[in-house]
Every structure is written in C-alpha cells, then in structure tokens.
Design a protein around this motif. Structure first.
Motif, short mmCIF file in Angstrom:
data_model
loop_
_atom_site.label_atom_id
_atom_site.label_comp_id
_atom_site.label_asym_id
_atom_site.label_seq_id
_atom_site.Cartn_x
_atom_site.Cartn_y
_atom_site.Cartn_z
N ARG A 1 0.85 -1.19 0.00
CA ARG A 1 0.00 0.00 0.00
C ARG A 1 0.88 1.23 0.00
O ARG A 1 1.82 1.34 0.80
CB ARG A 1 -0.94 0.04 1.21
CG ARG A 1 -1.68 1.38 1.30
CD ARG A 1 -2.90 1.37 2.16
NE ARG A 1 -3.48 2.71 2.23
CZ ARG A 1 -4.23 3.27 1.27
NH1 ARG A 1 -4.50 2.58 0.17
NH2 ARG A 1 -4.71 4.49 1.40
N HIS B 1 0.68 4.79 1.10
CA HIS B 1 -0.22 5.56 1.97
C HIS B 1 0.38 6.94 2.22
O HIS B 1 1.43 7.07 2.85
CB HIS B 1 -0.43 4.84 3.29
CG HIS B 1 -1.49 5.47 4.15
ND1 HIS B 1 -2.81 5.06 4.13
CD2 HIS B 1 -1.43 6.49 5.04
CE1 HIS B 1 -3.51 5.79 4.97
NE2 HIS B 1 -2.70 6.67 5.53
N GLN C 1 -8.12 3.03 6.42
CA GLN C 1 -7.38 2.31 5.37
C GLN C 1 -6.01 1.88 5.87
O GLN C 1 -5.56 0.76 5.60
CB GLN C 1 -7.25 3.20 4.13
CG GLN C 1 -8.55 3.43 3.40
CD GLN C 1 -8.35 4.19 2.10
OE1 GLN C 1 -7.27 4.73 1.85
NE2 GLN C 1 -9.36 4.23 1.27
N LEU C 2 -5.32 2.77 6.59
CA LEU C 2 -3.97 2.47 7.08
C LEU C 2 -3.99 1.28 8.03
O LEU C 2 -3.27 0.29 7.84
CB LEU C 2 -3.39 3.70 7.76
CG LEU C 2 -2.02 3.54 8.41
CD1 LEU C 2 -0.96 3.19 7.37
CD2 LEU C 2 -1.63 4.82 9.16
N THR D 1 -5.43 -2.04 6.44
CA THR D 1 -4.50 -2.71 5.53
C THR D 1 -3.38 -3.40 6.29
O THR D 1 -2.99 -4.53 5.97
CB THR D 1 -3.91 -1.70 4.53
OG1 THR D 1 -4.97 -1.12 3.76
CG2 THR D 1 -2.92 -2.37 3.59
N ALA D 2 -2.83 -2.74 7.32
CA ALA D 2 -1.76 -3.35 8.11
C ALA D 2 -2.25 -4.64 8.77
O ALA D 2 -1.55 -5.67 8.75
CB ALA D 2 -1.25 -2.37 9.16
N VAL E 1 3.70 -1.45 3.79
CA VAL E 1 3.00 -0.16 3.72
C VAL E 1 4.06 0.93 3.59
O VAL E 1 4.91 1.06 4.47
CB VAL E 1 2.14 0.09 4.97
CG1 VAL E 1 1.52 1.49 4.91
CG2 VAL E 1 1.04 -0.96 5.10
N TYR F 1 4.69 4.60 4.00
CA TYR F 1 4.06 5.78 4.62
C TYR F 1 4.82 7.01 4.11
O TYR F 1 5.95 7.27 4.51
CB TYR F 1 4.12 5.68 6.14
CG TYR F 1 3.18 6.64 6.82
CD1 TYR F 1 1.82 6.36 6.93
CD2 TYR F 1 3.65 7.83 7.36
CE1 TYR F 1 0.95 7.24 7.55
CE2 TYR F 1 2.79 8.72 7.99
CZ TYR F 1 1.43 8.41 8.08
OH TYR F 1 0.56 9.29 8.69
N SER G 1 -5.13 -0.49 -3.01
CA SER G 1 -5.41 0.92 -3.27
C SER G 1 -6.68 1.05 -4.09
O SER G 1 -7.02 0.18 -4.88
CB SER G 1 -4.25 1.57 -4.04
OG SER G 1 -4.54 2.91 -4.37
N ALA H 1 -8.93 -0.77 -0.78
CA ALA H 1 -8.66 -0.46 0.62
C ALA H 1 -9.94 0.14 1.19
O ALA H 1 -10.39 1.19 0.74
CB ALA H 1 -7.50 0.53 0.72
#
Length: 371
Positions: free
Chosen positions: A216, A218, A237-238, A241-242, A253, A255, A316, A338
C-alpha cells in the motif's frame, strides 16, 4: 539494533551544486525569504503568503513597475478566466499585500487586470513553491537586483530536482516496531523523495519477495491517521490494511510524507476551511491553485526496489498509483480495494474521489456510521 548508514556527503562534488542550491532555496522559501531564480530572465521571487507590509516596503524599491503575481491555471480559472490552462502573471503596479492576498487566496477574489503568459522563471518559481509546500502564488520581480545575501538557483536545477531526489533516495535506519494487529513489523526509514523529508516503509510480517508482495502506498494524513478525523477514511485504510497484511502472508505499507495530496499540511487545512464553506475536496484545492493531485510516486517505486520488491499486489482505490509504479518499472499483478468507514462527514469527500479522480469506491457496499 543495527543502523544502516548510506548517507551521501553534502561536501561531495557528485552531490551537485544545483541540488544543493535547490535545497537551500526551499529552506529560504519556507522561511518567508526571497530567492533569485536564474534563467533567460532572472527574477526575484517570494512566496505570496510571506508578503506583509514590512516585506512590501523592503521590496518596493526593487519592484519598479515590473512586479507581477504569478498564479497557476486552477487559481486563474477560479478568479474568472474559465479557459485558462497555463500559469499566468498579473501586473502589480504597487506591492499591495491586501490586493495580493485577494488574488492569491480569497474565495471572492476576481481578476482585475490582464493576465500575461508566465515566463520560464515564473514557472520555475511555482515549482519551488510546490516543493516547499507553500501557497502556489509568487510575487515575481524581474531582474537580478535583490536584498543582500539573497540566494539564487537556476531554473533548470529546479526542474531536475524531483527526479534527482528519487534517484538519490537512501536508507538511513531500521528497527522492529510491533503494531496493534501487526506485532511482527519493521520500520525502514528512507531519506529523500519529496524534498529531504523522511519516508517510511513498514514491513509487516515476512513477505515472500519471490512472489508478488502486497503493497500500500499511503500518503500521510495527520488529521485522519493520528486524530481519527471523520472527514476522510485514511486512518481506517492504514490500520485496516496493516492488519489484513499481518493475517495474509505479510506486506509493505509505504508511509509517504505527502500530506494533502502533496499540497502540505497548511494548504490542506486551508482547503478544509473552504470545504466548510461548501466546496468539495477538489474544488477547494482548485480554489487554492492546485490540480487534482500533486503527488509523485517514482520515489515510492525506488523504495520498493531497494527492499527487493519487483512485483506488487497493490492495495489501493487509486488507479494513478498502479500506473505510477508500472511507469517506474515495477509489475502490478493485481489491485484490491482499501476499505474504510463512510460517515456523514466524509461521504461527500469519498463521492468526489470516485466521481472526479476515478477511485474504485462502491459507496453502497459500505455501512454508513454516525460515529
């Protein structure tokens, strides 16, 4: 804990004089000081948001009658030039901070003078403002006259800077960081990409690099990720997804320090103020002078490559992210959505992302929450 040191010396000639000039110019712009952009026509430039009565008085003797306010096409359209597709310049017979604020920022501003084409130096100045994440509006004074000690930078160096930053991305540290829902996680910090800001790859579990890796991209969202803002679904979403990656073979991810679709935190909050007055998320950005999305993802691809990833299963809703990774040489084998909450506060935001930017959002599939 092992720390990886792959830093490039700032004293190394290979770092490039131009690169150093741009980095110093960005610091000057963010500090509210002018710089000279060198090109076919040299121009003294200052962020419009830094122009107050004191600065206006100091710069007025240099301005003569050639000063201009350089604005991007979206802002000019908002000011009443509906067909405008390129940046333009409005003459400033006087350095009047109130008039400049109206033209650069106010929602009720309207064009009150002819709009001339922007020069290459003007466009380089706008690019500097974007890199510095300040308002995309520039006070430009033609000529090389400048206050003592003013830094200068070549217009061509500004144009080359983002690509060079992506190529110079480097890992600076890594450590295990257990997360709620994903306890087997490691943070890998890279420096570069967007300016000299730090970017983080969160490696969750032990993804098999010989297979397509769940990824992802992000973009940082202070309001949603940290404070749980109801205006977006970023934090959902963050964390969602994790947690999903932790339960499905791991993943990465990225970031990325790209607050507000690359506009920066201050401009994001300006846009929120305009949204509170009735504009949707893209209308608000356009009123400030921004396009649909200012983000770049070439450096995200460089981060993945450095981590040994060549094939990606992208988590995504944004088709541009998949296209950017493909353009950078990675293979996106599939994408999946997501998911996040829909709230009364974010339904308009999500609808605008779907309808105006093509995000894959089936809003009827979500459960709307009043909380």
């Amino acid at each position: 804990m092992s720390v990886t040191m792959k830093s490039r010396s700032t004293l190394d000639p290979a770092a490039g004089r131009d690169q150093i000039d741009v980095e110093r110019a960005l610091a000057e712009i963010r500090a509210g000081r002018p710089v000279v952009v060198r090109g076919r026509e040299s121009v003294l430039v200052l962020s419009a948001e830094a122009l107050d009565e004191t600065n206006a008085a100091l710069l007025a003797p240099l301005a003569g009658t050639g000063a201009r306010l350089v604005l991007p096409a979206p802002r000019l359209r908002r000011l009443g030039v509906p067909e405008r597709t390129e940046p333009g310049a409005v003459a400033l017979p006087l350095l009047d901070p109130a008039r400049i604020e109206t033209l650069a920022l106010r929602l009720d501003g309207r064009i009150d003078a002819p709009v001339a084409p922007a020069s290459p130096g003007d466009e380089a100045a706008l690019a500097l403002m974007a890199l510095a994440q300040v308002l995309p509006a520039v006070l430009a004074i033609p000529g090389e006259a400048a206050p003592p000690g003013t830094l200068s930078v070549a217009a061509e160096a500004v144009a080359r800077y983002p690509g060079r930053q992506a190529a110079g991305l480097r890992e600076v540290s890594r450590a295990p960081v257990p997360l709620a829902g994903a306890p087997d996680s490691q943070f890998v910090v890279f420096r570069g990409g967007e300016g000299l800001r730090d970017q983080v790859a969160v490696v969750i579990g032990k993804p098999d690099l010989s297979e397509p890796v769940a990824v992802r991209l992000h973009s940082a969202c202070l309001t949603g990720d940290l404070f749980g803002s109801l205006k977006c679904d970023c934090g959902d979403q963050l964390r969602g997804t994790a947690g999903w990656m932790a339960q499905h073979g791991g993943g990465i991810v990225l970031y990325l320090d790209q607050e507000g679709r690359g506009n920066g935190l201050a401009n994001k909050i300006r846009a929120y103020d305009l949204q509170a007055r009735g504009l949707d998320t893209y209308e608000a950005d356009e009123a400030l002078g921004f396009g649909l999305d200012q983000r770049r993802f070439d450096f995200a691809a460089a981060m993945l490559t450095a981590l040994g990833v060549s094939r990606v299963r992208l988590v995504s809703n944004n088709p541009e992210k998949a296209a950017s990774l493909e353009a950078a040489g990675l293979t996106v084998v599939e994408t999946q959505r997501a998911l996040g909450r829909v709230t009364p506060e974010n339904i308009r935001y999500l609808t605008a992302k779907r309808d105006r930017a093509g995000h894959a959002l089936d809003l009827d599939a979500f459960v709307c929450s009043e909380a």
